[in-house]
Design an enzyme around this catalytic site. Sequence first.
Site: not given
Length: 820
Positions: A421-423
């Site tokens: 998630n969102e890295n």
Amino acid sequence: MTRTTLHEGWRLRADGGPAPDVLAGRDIPAQVPGSTHLDLMAAGLIPDPYLDSNEASLTWMHRVDWQYTTAFQTSAPGVDERVELVFDGIDTIATIALNGVVLGRTANMHRGYRFDVRDCLREGHNELTVTLAAALTYAEQAESQLGWRQRAYPHPYNAIRKMACSFGWDWGPDLQTAGIWKPVRLERWDTARLAQVRPLVTVDADGTGRVDVHLDVERAADRDYIAVVTVDGREERTAVSGNAAHVTVLVPDARLWWPVGYGEQPLYELTVTLLADAEPVDTDRRRIGFRTVAVDTEPDGTGTPFVFVVNGTRVFAKGANWIPDDHLLTRVTPERLARRIDQAVGANMNMLRIWGGGIYETDDFYAACDERGVLVWQDFPFACAFYAEEEPLRSEVEAEARENITRLVARPSLVLWNGNNENLPAYTDWEGWQEALDGRSWGLGYYTELLPALVTALDPTRPYAPGSPYSPGDLPPNDALYGTRHEWDVWNMLDYTHYRDHIPRFCAEFGFQGPPTWATLTRWIRDQPLTPTSPAFLLHQKAGDGNGKLDRGLAPHLPVPDDFEQWHWATQLNQARAVAFGVEHFRSWWPYTAGALVWQLNDCWPVTSWAAVDSDERPKPLYYALKHAFAPRLLTVQPRHGRPTLVAVNDHDQPWTGTVRAARQTLTGDLLATVEMPLDVAPRSVALLDLTDDLLTPVDPRSEVLTVAAGGIRVHHQFAEDRDLAYDPTPFTAEVTRVTGGYQVEVRATSYVRDLALLADKVAPDAVVDDMLVSLLAGETHTFTVRSAASLADSSALRHPRVLRSANAAARAEERPDKD
């Protein structure tokens, strides 16, 4: 094979660190599965961390080591007998000892552990000890070893394989739980056991269901073993060669498993039995469903789509993101999970995304989704941070991924593995993050090499995405034209009308905050006076400048009230409006846009957050807005070619035909223009209908409304913001009637009333209303049904102006006679 659970007789004690004096040398009863917080609460030694400001008073628990002990009776191992101690999950840094012999250590909450105890198990009395080191201390030490890496929150949650939000998030408490959070048992066998069962379930082109069962066998005796697999009465068997076997069972004309709203969800019983000399020695049972799944990411000339295709049918993903349903995980029962997923289905959702800052969910979660047809998008547990790719973290990541891919491989509801998630945008887009790495690894190898390789090897039946958001190649990960997008400029910086600035291919996160329901809020936060800035209320608002964003998001649409109870309603209403606005925009662009996953469905504690259902399981107004916006058939007015246009969305297998009736009228009910037009929307498609100039040209924008209806579906279009409309602040009358199981409240509109809501929990904590955010024209009626076991002394409380609310009241609060 015999399996004996070891859940009785556990004791807990503080084993080092800044524990209060009351815990010194003290053993207390402990529940397993469970956690230290729950045990200390049960013993009356700490207050409930969710109540008032108690979370802040319990930070000493971050640094305490704990010891769990129990004793059990058993027999000594036989000469050729295998005996193993199995932990399905430990939170997190543990040393395991049996009868004083250290068996091993654990450092990963997301996987299980198995220890050979033949050499230390005794006849009769045995003592088992689990010593838990403080996760924060371990994470800090690991970080000093591996090197500092950027993360979204202060604690080094990225240096340890533990639920990231256990260390706090912008909607969650910072409690840093510890405990034996999954079952523990003793397993004994003297022949062989099924060490791994991995069924790959597919459907051949001719409709034949195919179950390829790959199994591993651990032998205790050199015997001839047969693996027997049965599905729907069909049986196949094979000899086990070495320690592995592969059995295929074919099911002709298999009944297909479909997402909810697309068909039924037939499930088949799969049984795998291991035989030795024709006698069963181990068995694995589970339910499977036959379906195919793919994600269409083939470039289309505009960009790259992201469309789920189930059984050859393209699906618009209507759903929400899922976080752990209680921060204290072992309180989440199968029944609670079933209720939550039923709420998702009740809001017309067909997908839940298990977010990467939480956990791989329990089998009960996936079983409930299998049964209800809810598609599951599963993140691997990496979120909003950079992660070291070196040891010892890398081996733990691989071990947990192998275990959970294998565990979940046969779940028909699971349709996507997602790397993080969102890295990815954190690396490319978040200011200063990439530069601060100074060349250190950050997790890219996990998302683009290790995890996809494991999915390919262990679960080739479903797709993998490197992350969310994600765009292919060297494109910015959050590019609206490619793959998946997260939309957070709205909420953080922009008014919700800016959802229309982008037309994403798939919006996997977007949302807007609102407080929990009144009954939940006042149960857990008891500030006097209760205000948006009172201490406990602020502790339960974890978002940076959260209240400021609530007020700034409200101001363009409704006045920002000074009265807290009025503010509570106005911000809840604005949350519902904002998210529904985004959903309708995204749905109106199908099939170009193929998904809208709201942040978020649920809460893990009582908090002002983006959730539609609060932590006490009560639906907020947002829930009802989603129910309407995700309805199978939707009418919405959207800008097209520079003018408002009617968009009819048909998410049915049947065409939507009939007559559209549109009317512009005054708020008091005088008709000013009417038009009828034919409606014909193909199945699973969207149609645009032009609205005539006389419908769209008000004489007085403050005093008029446009309504468009077809087939029992209606949309209301205002020509000005609520704060500018000439609303009657008391536009209805209401009568309450007692009925079996609750009450009915009949409302009659005397003038146009917008977004009527019955906040029944303010009257009785168990009260639930069937619908909310209902708009009525002058002269129309609507009956709300309230389910409640309460017998109200004064049922008129259900029509009190602070219970039966509307946008009119929020826009004209200063004109209401009930103003406090």
